[in-house]
Design an enzyme around this catalytic site. Sequence first.
Site, PDB file in Angstrom:
ATOM      1  N   CYS A   1      53.690  16.875  81.484  1.00 40.25           N
ATOM      2  CA  CYS A   1      52.398  16.366  81.014  1.00 40.25           C
ATOM      3  C   CYS A   1      51.522  17.433  80.366  1.00 40.25           C
ATOM      4  O   CYS A   1      50.394  17.149  79.968  1.00 40.25           O
ATOM      5  CB  CYS A   1      51.661  15.706  82.169  1.00 40.25           C
ATOM      6  SG  CYS A   1      52.602  14.337  82.888  1.00 40.25           S
TER       7      CYS A   1
ATOM      8  N   HIS B   1      42.143  17.230  83.331  1.00 40.57           N
ATOM      9  CA  HIS B   1      43.469  16.616  83.338  1.00 40.57           C
ATOM     10  C   HIS B   1      43.469  15.366  84.211  1.00 40.57           C
ATOM     11  O   HIS B   1      44.192  14.411  83.922  1.00 40.57           O
ATOM     12  CB  HIS B   1      44.502  17.614  83.858  1.00 40.57           C
ATOM     13  CG  HIS B   1      45.876  17.043  84.016  1.00 40.57           C
ATOM     14  ND1 HIS B   1      46.655  16.688  82.929  1.00 40.57           N
ATOM     15  CD2 HIS B   1      46.610  16.732  85.123  1.00 40.57           C
ATOM     16  CE1 HIS B   1      47.817  16.204  83.366  1.00 40.57           C
ATOM     17  NE2 HIS B   1      47.806  16.215  84.683  1.00 40.57           N
TER      18      HIS B   1
ATOM     19  N   LYS C   1      41.272   9.959  80.733  1.00 34.31           N
ATOM     20  CA  LYS C   1      42.351   9.129  81.264  1.00 34.31           C
ATOM     21  C   LYS C   1      41.811   7.904  81.990  1.00 34.31           C
ATOM     22  O   LYS C   1      42.564   6.961  82.244  1.00 34.31           O
ATOM     23  CB  LYS C   1      43.244   9.954  82.204  1.00 34.31           C
ATOM     24  CG  LYS C   1      44.067  11.027  81.505  1.00 34.31           C
ATOM     25  CD  LYS C   1      44.989  11.741  82.496  1.00 34.31           C
ATOM     26  CE  LYS C   1      45.828  12.811  81.818  1.00 34.31           C
ATOM     27  NZ  LYS C   1      45.053  14.000  81.440  1.00 34.31           N
TER      28      LYS C   1
ATOM     29  N   HIS D   1      47.231   7.689  81.732  1.00 26.38           N
ATOM     30  CA  HIS D   1      47.858   9.002  81.555  1.00 26.38           C
ATOM     31  C   HIS D   1      48.856   8.929  80.409  1.00 26.38           C
ATOM     32  O   HIS D   1      49.918   8.316  80.531  1.00 26.38           O
ATOM     33  CB  HIS D   1      48.552   9.422  82.848  1.00 26.38           C
ATOM     34  CG  HIS D   1      49.032  10.839  82.829  1.00 26.38           C
ATOM     35  ND1 HIS D   1      48.837  11.684  81.755  1.00 26.38           N
ATOM     36  CD2 HIS D   1      49.720  11.569  83.754  1.00 26.38           C
ATOM     37  CE1 HIS D   1      49.369  12.856  82.019  1.00 26.38           C
ATOM     38  NE2 HIS D   1      49.902  12.812  83.225  1.00 26.38           N
TER      39      HIS D   1
ATOM     40  N   PHE E   1      48.050  19.723  83.073  1.00 25.29           N
ATOM     41  CA  PHE E   1      48.941  20.231  84.112  1.00 25.29           C
ATOM     42  C   PHE E   1      50.117  19.279  84.279  1.00 25.29           C
ATOM     43  O   PHE E   1      49.943  18.057  84.213  1.00 25.29           O
ATOM     44  CB  PHE E   1      48.189  20.369  85.436  1.00 25.29           C
ATOM     45  CG  PHE E   1      46.886  21.115  85.321  1.00 25.29           C
ATOM     46  CD1 PHE E   1      46.822  22.344  84.686  1.00 25.29           C
ATOM     47  CD2 PHE E   1      45.715  20.587  85.840  1.00 25.29           C
ATOM     48  CE1 PHE E   1      45.625  23.043  84.567  1.00 25.29           C
ATOM     49  CE2 PHE E   1      44.509  21.267  85.742  1.00 25.29           C
ATOM     50  CZ  PHE E   1      44.461  22.502  85.101  1.00 25.29           C
TER      51      PHE E   1
ATOM     52  N   PHE F   1      54.367  18.303  85.932  1.00 30.04           N
ATOM     53  CA  PHE F   1      55.437  18.503  86.905  1.00 30.04           C
ATOM     54  C   PHE F   1      56.158  19.822  86.632  1.00 30.04           C
ATOM     55  O   PHE F   1      56.286  20.260  85.486  1.00 30.04           O
ATOM     56  CB  PHE F   1      56.443  17.361  86.821  1.00 30.04           C
ATOM     57  CG  PHE F   1      56.054  16.129  87.608  1.00 30.04           C
ATOM     58  CD1 PHE F   1      54.983  16.124  88.484  1.00 30.04           C
ATOM     59  CD2 PHE F   1      56.783  14.951  87.465  1.00 30.04           C
ATOM     60  CE1 PHE F   1      54.638  14.995  89.212  1.00 30.04           C
ATOM     61  CE2 PHE F   1      56.447  13.801  88.197  1.00 30.04           C
ATOM     62  CZ  PHE F   1      55.377  13.828  89.057  1.00 30.04           C
TER      63      PHE F   1
END
Length: 404
Positions: free
Chosen positions: A161, A298, A327, A332, A389, A391
Site C-alpha cells: 500500500c 495513511h 480514505k 483504501h 504504509f 504490508f
Amino acid sequence: MRVVITGIGGYSCIGSNVDEITASLRAGKSGIGLDHERRVFGYRSCLTGIIQEPDLKAQIKRRDRVGLSEEAKYAYVATVEAMAMAGVDVDFFEQNRAGIIYGNDSSAKAVTEAVDIIRAKKDTMMVGSGSIFQSMNSTVTMNLATILKLTGINYTISAACASGSHAVGMGFHLIKSGLEEMIICGGAQEVNPYAFGSFDGLGVFSMKEDAPAKSSRPFDRDRDGLVTSGGGATLILETLESAQRRGANILAEVVGYGFSSNGNHISNPSTESQIISINRALEMAELKASQVDYVNAHATSTPKGDEFEAKAIYEIFGSKTPVSSTKSMTGHECWMAGASELVYSILMMQQGFIAPNINFENPDQFSQNLNIIAESLETELTTVLSNSFGFGGTNSSIILKKYE
C-alpha cells in the site's frame, strides 16, 4: 536540483477526473457502495469503492488495447489527463526523453482469467496474445511506456500500500540526481473480486453494509475495518528548469521523501518506523514539524493501523497540525493510494481547503490527541505531508510545497 509537479490526473470512486475529485473532496462525498456479486463469490463483505472500467476503444488502437489490464486502463486515463495539464503529448515524448515509474502490486484478474481458460480448454494457445502483458506486475509501465513512446526509465514499484508513494519518491530522486528530466509517476489498483478475496478472508473489512457511505471510519472509535477501492493516479515530475523552459504551470514542488522498514512483523505496523520515515522526509525538506500545514494520514480505518499512526503523528506534530484521512471517502485504494493521496493533497493546496475525515464522530484514546478535521475546512496550505504504509513494514512519507 529542484523537482516540480506540472501535471496530475485521477480516476477513482470519487471522480473520473480531477474536477470531479476536487468537488467530492470538498463536499466530503463518499464513493463507497455495495458489489453484491462478491457475496456469491464468497466474500464476507460486499463493500467497495464503486468505479467503472473506462471504454478506451476510441482512444487506443486495438493492438495496444489488448495488453491493458484493468488497472492499466485506469492509469492510462489518469496519465492522459496529467499530460494535458502538463502540456505534453506523444509527439513531445517522441522528441524528448521521459520515463515512467508506477506503483502496482497485483494483476489478479488477468492471471486468474488466463489460468481458468487453460484449465477449461487444456490448451495454452486458447489464451489471448495480450494476456501476458495484462498478467505481469509491470503491466502499467510496460503498456504506457509503449503507447506513449517513452524512452526514459521504465519500471514498476511493488511495495504493497506504499507502492504509489514510493514510485513518486523514486522519481523524485532520479530527477534530483540528474539522471532524468521528466518522469511520469503514479499508482494503480484493480477493483475486481479476484484482487481482494484473500484480503477479505483476513477479517479486516468493514461489515457496515447497511450504510456504505459510513463504513470507512479512520480514527473513529466505532470503526470495524477498512473498505478496499482502486483506480489510477498520475503525477508528472520534472526539473524546475525543464518546466520553466516549457512555460509549464507548476502545481507543486516535491521537497522531501522519507522511508523506512519495520523489519519485524509482516502485517503489523510500527510507530517507531513511521516516525523515522516522517522525520527523514522533514530532514530532507529542511523543515520543522511546525512548518507542515496539513498531514494526509495513511489511516485505513483499522484499529491497529490507525492507533500506531496516530501515535506517530502526535509524537512529531502534537495536537495542533490538521490531520485527515481521505480514505474515509475513497476507501483504501491500496497500491494506488500513495499516489492518489498526493494528487488529493495538491488539489487541496490549489483550491485552499482541507478535505474532511468524514465519519469521525467519536475519537478513541489515540485520535483524541490529534487535530482531526471532520468537516471540510477552507484554509491556505503551503506545505503538506502524505503518509503511506504497507504490508511487509514498508513506509513512505512525502512532503509537497507550493511552488515559490
